[in-house]
Design a protein around this motif. Structure first.
Motif, PDB file in Angstrom:
ATOM      1  N   ALA A  24      14.245  19.344  -0.258  1.00 44.24           N
ATOM      2  CA  ALA A  24      15.407  18.693  -0.812  1.00 44.24           C
ATOM      3  C   ALA A  24      15.577  17.469   0.384  1.00 44.24           C
ATOM      4  CB  ALA A  24      16.562  19.434  -0.763  1.00 44.24           C
ATOM      5  N   ALA A  25      15.642  17.523   1.369  1.00 44.10           N
ATOM      6  CA  ALA A  25      15.961  16.752   2.385  1.00 44.10           C
ATOM      7  C   ALA A  25      15.011  15.781   2.563  1.00 44.10           C
ATOM      8  CB  ALA A  25      16.199  17.152   3.821  1.00 44.10           C
ATOM      9  N   THR A  26      13.827  16.087   2.226  1.00 46.91           N
ATOM     10  CA  THR A  26      12.584  14.949   2.397  1.00 46.91           C
ATOM     11  C   THR A  26      12.823  14.300   1.257  1.00 46.91           C
ATOM     12  OG1 THR A  26      10.964  16.456   1.514  1.00 46.91           O
ATOM     13  CG2 THR A  26      11.229  16.636   3.690  1.00 46.91           C
ATOM     14  N   GLU A  27      12.995  14.769  -0.050  1.00 49.06           N
ATOM     15  CA  GLU A  27      13.182  13.893  -1.122  1.00 49.06           C
ATOM     16  C   GLU A  27      14.428  13.142  -1.133  1.00 49.06           C
ATOM     17  OE1 GLU A  27      11.586  17.371  -4.424  1.00 49.06           O
ATOM     18  OE2 GLU A  27      13.565  16.131  -4.824  1.00 49.06           O
ATOM     19  N   VAL A  28      15.430  13.496  -0.639  1.00 47.38           N
ATOM     20  CA  VAL A  28      16.609  12.480  -0.595  1.00 47.38           C
ATOM     21  C   VAL A  28      16.218  11.444   0.634  1.00 47.38           C
ATOM     22  CG1 VAL A  28      19.019  12.336   0.280  1.00 47.38           C
ATOM     23  CG2 VAL A  28      18.224  14.295  -1.243  1.00 47.38           C
ATOM     24  N   LEU A  29      15.503  11.804   1.524  1.00 48.74           N
ATOM     25  CA  LEU A  29      15.235  10.811   2.540  1.00 48.74           C
ATOM     26  C   LEU A  29      14.196   9.744   1.960  1.00 48.74           C
ATOM     27  CD1 LEU A  29      15.319  10.033   5.495  1.00 48.74           C
ATOM     28  CD2 LEU A  29      13.216  11.356   5.871  1.00 48.74           C
ATOM     29  N   ALA A  30      13.302  10.079   1.197  1.00 48.48           N
ATOM     30  CA  ALA A  30      12.442   9.255   0.550  1.00 48.48           C
ATOM     31  C   ALA A  30      13.168   8.412  -0.645  1.00 48.48           C
ATOM     32  CB  ALA A  30      11.168   9.748  -0.317  1.00 48.48           C
ATOM     33  N   ILE A  31      13.981   8.837  -1.129  1.00 49.13           N
ATOM     34  CA  ILE A  31      14.804   8.344  -2.184  1.00 49.13           C
ATOM     35  C   ILE A  31      15.606   7.090  -1.417  1.00 49.13           C
ATOM     36  CG2 ILE A  31      16.507   8.201  -3.984  1.00 49.13           C
ATOM     37  CD1 ILE A  31      15.559  10.904  -4.785  1.00 49.13           C
ATOM     38  N   ILE A  32      16.358   7.361  -0.456  1.00 46.74           N
ATOM     39  CA  ILE A  32      17.175   6.403   0.465  1.00 46.74           C
ATOM     40  C   ILE A  32      16.197   5.350   1.000  1.00 46.74           C
ATOM     41  CG2 ILE A  32      18.693   6.085   2.213  1.00 46.74           C
ATOM     42  CD1 ILE A  32      19.657   8.812   2.039  1.00 46.74           C
ATOM     43  N   ALA A  33      15.048   5.752   1.419  1.00 46.71           N
ATOM     44  CA  ALA A  33      13.909   4.756   2.126  1.00 46.71           C
ATOM     45  C   ALA A  33      13.399   3.879   1.194  1.00 46.71           C
ATOM     46  CB  ALA A  33      12.864   5.648   2.963  1.00 46.71           C
ATOM     47  N   TYR A  34      12.928   4.276   0.048  1.00 47.47           N
ATOM     48  CA  TYR A  34      12.581   3.424  -1.093  1.00 47.47           C
ATOM     49  C   TYR A  34      13.612   2.703  -1.939  1.00 47.47           C
ATOM     50  CZ  TYR A  34       7.897   5.207  -0.075  1.00 47.47           C
ATOM     51  OH  TYR A  34       6.750   5.648   0.589  1.00 47.47           O
ATOM     52  N   HIS A  35      14.754   3.152  -1.843  1.00 56.53           N
ATOM     53  CA  HIS A  35      15.760   2.576  -2.927  1.00 56.53           C
ATOM     54  C   HIS A  35      16.883   1.774  -2.015  1.00 56.53           C
ATOM     55  CE1 HIS A  35      13.765   5.168  -5.668  1.00 56.53           C
ATOM     56  NE2 HIS A  35      13.983   4.333  -6.559  1.00 56.53           N
ATOM     57  N   GLU A  36      17.023   1.854  -0.864  1.00 62.63           N
ATOM     58  CA  GLU A  36      18.177   1.524  -0.030  1.00 62.63           C
ATOM     59  C   GLU A  36      18.572   0.217  -0.113  1.00 62.63           C
ATOM     60  OE1 GLU A  36      16.725   2.253   4.032  1.00 62.63           O
ATOM     61  OE2 GLU A  36      16.888   0.162   4.347  1.00 62.63           O
ATOM     62  N   PRO A  37      20.057  -0.091  -0.182  1.00 58.32           N
ATOM     63  CA  PRO A  37      21.018   1.016  -0.160  1.00 58.32           C
ATOM     64  C   PRO A  37      21.369   1.670  -1.383  1.00 58.32           C
ATOM     65  CG  PRO A  37      21.935  -1.299  -0.337  1.00 58.32           C
ATOM     66  CD  PRO A  37      20.510  -1.324  -0.397  1.00 58.32           C
ATOM     67  N   VAL A  38      21.471   3.066  -1.383  1.00 57.56           N
ATOM     68  CA  VAL A  38      21.862   3.854  -2.446  1.00 57.56           C
ATOM     69  C   VAL A  38      22.955   4.638  -2.305  1.00 57.56           C
ATOM     70  CG1 VAL A  38      19.490   3.923  -3.695  1.00 57.56           C
ATOM     71  CG2 VAL A  38      20.333   5.545  -1.704  1.00 57.56           C
ATOM     72  N   SER A  39      23.693   4.980  -3.423  1.00 57.90           N
ATOM     73  CA  SER A  39      24.690   5.859  -3.404  1.00 57.90           C
ATOM     74  C   SER A  39      24.288   7.153  -3.659  1.00 57.90           C
ATOM     75  CB  SER A  39      25.797   5.354  -4.495  1.00 57.90           C
ATOM     76  OG  SER A  39      25.353   5.777  -5.506  1.00 57.90           O
ATOM     77  N   ARG A  40      25.206   8.179  -3.470  1.00 59.70           N
ATOM     78  CA  ARG A  40      24.822   9.492  -3.705  1.00 59.70           C
ATOM     79  C   ARG A  40      24.729   9.806  -5.149  1.00 59.70           C
ATOM     80  NH1 ARG A  40      27.706  14.429  -0.754  1.00 59.70           N
ATOM     81  NH2 ARG A  40      27.366  16.088  -2.333  1.00 59.70           N
ATOM     82  N   ALA A  41      25.357   8.967  -6.061  1.00 63.23           N
ATOM     83  CA  ALA A  41      25.139   9.215  -7.462  1.00 63.23           C
ATOM     84  C   ALA A  41      23.790   8.619  -7.950  1.00 63.23           C
ATOM     85  CB  ALA A  41      26.128   8.375  -8.128  1.00 63.23           C
ATOM     86  N   GLN A  42      23.301   7.653  -7.203  1.00 62.20           N
ATOM     87  CA  GLN A  42      21.847   7.190  -7.392  1.00 62.20           C
ATOM     88  C   GLN A  42      20.770   8.366  -7.116  1.00 62.20           C
ATOM     89  OE1 GLN A  42      22.837   3.209  -5.559  1.00 62.20           O
ATOM     90  NE2 GLN A  42      21.749   2.483  -7.354  1.00 62.20           N
ATOM     91  N   ILE A  43      21.108   8.932  -6.020  1.00 58.92           N
ATOM     92  CA  ILE A  43      20.080   9.680  -5.447  1.00 58.92           C
ATOM     93  C   ILE A  43      20.174  10.923  -6.744  1.00 58.92           C
ATOM     94  CG2 ILE A  43      19.801  11.503  -3.726  1.00 58.92           C
ATOM     95  CD1 ILE A  43      21.143   9.370  -1.795  1.00 58.92           C
ATOM     96  N   GLU A  44      21.560  11.405  -6.979  1.00 63.36           N
ATOM     97  CA  GLU A  44      21.448  12.573  -7.869  1.00 63.36           C
ATOM     98  C   GLU A  44      20.901  12.220  -9.429  1.00 63.36           C
ATOM     99  OE1 GLU A  44      25.422  13.838  -7.837  1.00 63.36           O
ATOM    100  OE2 GLU A  44      25.051  14.862  -5.784  1.00 63.36           O
ATOM    101  N   ALA A  45      21.027  10.845  -9.575  1.00 61.60           N
ATOM    102  CA  ALA A  45      20.360  10.559 -10.872  1.00 61.60           C
ATOM    103  C   ALA A  45      18.841  10.473 -10.852  1.00 61.60           C
ATOM    104  CB  ALA A  45      20.741   9.117 -11.368  1.00 61.60           C
ATOM    105  N   ILE A  46      18.220  10.170  -9.876  1.00 64.36           N
ATOM    106  CA  ILE A  46      16.886  10.420  -9.491  1.00 64.36           C
ATOM    107  C   ILE A  46      16.163  11.845  -9.384  1.00 64.36           C
ATOM    108  CG2 ILE A  46      14.677   9.758  -8.207  1.00 64.36           C
ATOM    109  CD1 ILE A  46      16.330   7.055  -7.365  1.00 64.36           C
ATOM    110  N   ARG A  47      17.180  12.410  -8.798  1.00 69.25           N
ATOM    111  CA  ARG A  47      16.581  13.957  -8.621  1.00 69.25           C
ATOM    112  C   ARG A  47      17.021  14.772  -9.646  1.00 69.25           C
ATOM    113  NH1 ARG A  47      18.322  16.829  -3.845  1.00 69.25           N
ATOM    114  NH2 ARG A  47      16.273  18.143  -4.523  1.00 69.25           N
ATOM    115  N   GLY A  48      18.053  14.184 -10.502  1.00 68.31           N
ATOM    116  CA  GLY A  48      18.394  15.179 -11.503  1.00 68.31           C
ATOM    117  C   GLY A  48      18.979  16.512 -11.212  1.00 68.31           C
TER     118      GLY A  48
END
Lengths: 199, 256, 199
Positions: free
Chosen positions: A84-108
């Protein structure tokens, strides 16, 4: 053989407890222009057992990657990140800056608080402000330490980021959807959101 | 990523494996993505209908574990709805358009898949502290702080002036003022006490109000000194003091 | 350019948290004979900003001694002398050589040890000997630096008591205080803490 400034830059980077920006180095060395020396050193060390690398504008010496197999066993492994942490890290790195809601939208799925905490604690992610939308959610981005940890000179070096961007895979679902169904009937946002959120 | 075949959960070993992985799985979209991967095709090409079928089959088989991931249920319900909508003839399709929902689902899976792949590539890089190492024992860049003390000529000289001033012997010059001293009050009060055995008010001991004695400050001084003299005489056992009410007139009388 | 073993020795020494013996290095590197590599590296680094040195049979990198001055930065922070220290300095200047007891007698208050230390550190005051009385107290005098700092050719340039009075510097404290408050001269804000030992 190298000139005094190059020797001084070499010594300062060796002695430093962390990576240094060119400006910091310059400040240490009485305002000298250090970039030529840095380039010369990077060149000199390129085929040695130690390399001079730039990570997010900061310079440091580190061992050559091809020697990993020799050095690794003498060292403790860095902390293993959960998937989970690696996914969140990747999402932040590729999309930054992102909110938690955006992270969750991607991860479902909802992201456990601890997952972000691990990344914040590791110093790879930090809060960079708040988004100017209702609720003013906190937004996250990666840090220079993140680039350093993963051997990236800058975010442009993120693996495959250009391809992902070209394929539109870094665009939000809504945007991609609109692009696909252009000209079609307006989408019932409410129903879609409902479906999406419950996922 | 778990490579166990999730489509045959009936086999106990595989089911156990899934169970063990539940912590890492975190949720249905994740699981759906794995199911999609199982088809070994481009996410854009896969049939959402087939995917939903597989997911529902999985949920069915894993019914016993649902309490471990309650949100699987929500996803399952939503997917079941999506499936039935997709199966309906086009004219009977409900609003919203199930094709749209399926497309959105596909887009989300694609994005999640891309991020998972990116994460895997990121983790596979040469990592500091695992594959490459920074200097083990940096000598450190020392920063010595030194204080540069500042003081100027004026500060120096004026502070010497202040020291001199502070330590000069202090002489208090009190301007001469008309007063009745305690000694003269004591003399006067004890002399007057000898005249009578009756109680007399303190004010009666003051000099008559004429000449200098009309001066208010001198009168106040005389009153204060006479009061102290009265106390002194009482202390010596030569006079009685009496005051009937607080702040009332003070009377004194000779001790017989 | 160097061979793989030399590169590995270089990297291992670089990453090590302490100096390593040849045997320890050899153990890390699968029993390879490391001495030739160590000598080659020591040679290579001899004129660089970092040296490879052997100390009691253990090898380590360290910054070149001639660059030490660059790596130890000094930052000067200007700080105003406290009221108490200024008074002590003035007393020493007017009465030198004086013992601490004499200073205290003149000031009328005890003098904290730190107050004299500050003046010694500033280089304006030094110990010039001991008085030949019981207890043999240390006596202090000003230094040439003191004269420099205050632009004096000699101590005789210090204004005498009469001149101080003429300049209004011997005005009663109350009036001097008024003048300070109205003039808002920050130099002497210490005048408020009359006789205080804030040094």
């Amino acid at each position: 053989m190298s000139d005094d400034l190059t020797r001084a830059v070499e010594a300062a980077l060796f002695a430093s407890e962390g990576p240094l920006t060119a400006d910091q180095l310059s400040a240490i060395l009485n305002g000298a222009a250090v970039l030529p020396a840095l380039r010369m050193l990077a060149d000199h060390y390129a085929d040695r057992g130690v390399h001079l690398v730039e990570r997010g504008g900061r310079w440091q010496f580190q061992t050559a990657p091809d020697l990993a197999h020799l050095l690794r066993r003498t060292r403790e492994q860095p902390r293993r990140l959960s998937r989970a942490a690696t996914e969140v890290l990747a999402i932040i790195a590729y999309h930054e800056p992102v909110s938690r809601a955006q992270i969750e939208a991607i991860r479902g799925v909802q992201t456990a608080k601890g997952t972000l905490d691990v990344l914040l604690e590791a110093g790879w992610v930090r809060v960079v402000g708040r988004r100017d939308v209702p609720g003013r959610p906190v937004i996250y981005a990666t840090t220079p330490d993140f680039l350093n940890q993963f051997g990236l000179a800058s975010r442009r070096d993120l693996p495959g980021i250009d391809e992902l961007r070209a394929a539109g895979l870094l665009d939000p679902v809504d945007e991609a959807f609109e692009a696909l169904v252009q000209g079609a009937d307006p989408v019932d946002e409410g129903a879609l959101e409902k479906g999406g959120e419950s996922a | 990523m778990n490579e166990a075949d999730l489509f045959t959960p009936a086999r106990p070993a595989e089911a156990d494996k899934l169970h063990l992985e539940l912590d890492g799985w975190e949720g249905p979209l994740d699981l759906l993505l794995d199911l999609a991967r199982r088809q070994k095709v481009d996410l854009r090409q896969i049939s959402i209908l087939a995917l939903v079928d597989q997911y529902l089959a999985f949920i069915e088989a894993e019914r016993m574990r649902l309490e471990l991931a309650a949100d699987y249920l929500v996803m399952a319900a939503w997917l079941a709805y999506l499936k039935s909508a997709l199966l309906l003839p086009r004219e009977e399709q409900p609003d919203p358009d199930p094709e749209e929902l399926a497309l959105r689902l596909q887009l989300r899976l694609q994005r999640l898949g891309a991020m998972r792949e990116a994460a895997a590539r990121l983790m596979a890089r040469d990592r500091l502290g695992r594959d490459v190492f920074a200097r083990g024992a940096p000598e450190g860049l020392r920063l010595d702080r030194r204080t540069r003390w500042q003081c100027d000529w004026f500060g120096l000289v004026s502070s010497y002036g202040q020291v001199q001033l502070r330590t000069q012997p202090v002489v208090h010059m009190v301007r001469e003022r008309p007063v009745m001293t305690l000694d003269s009050a004591l003399e006067r009060v004890s002399a007057l006490l000898g005249i009578t055995l009756d109680w007399m008010e303190l004010r009666e001991f003051l000099p008559a109000r004429d000449g200098d004695w009309t001066e208010p400050r001198l009168r106040r001084s005389a009153l204060a000194s006479s009061f102290v003299a009265a106390l002194e005489l009482a202390k010596q056992g030569r006079a009685h003091l009496r005051q009937d009410v607080t702040f009332g007139p003070l009377h004194l009388r000779r001790v017989a």
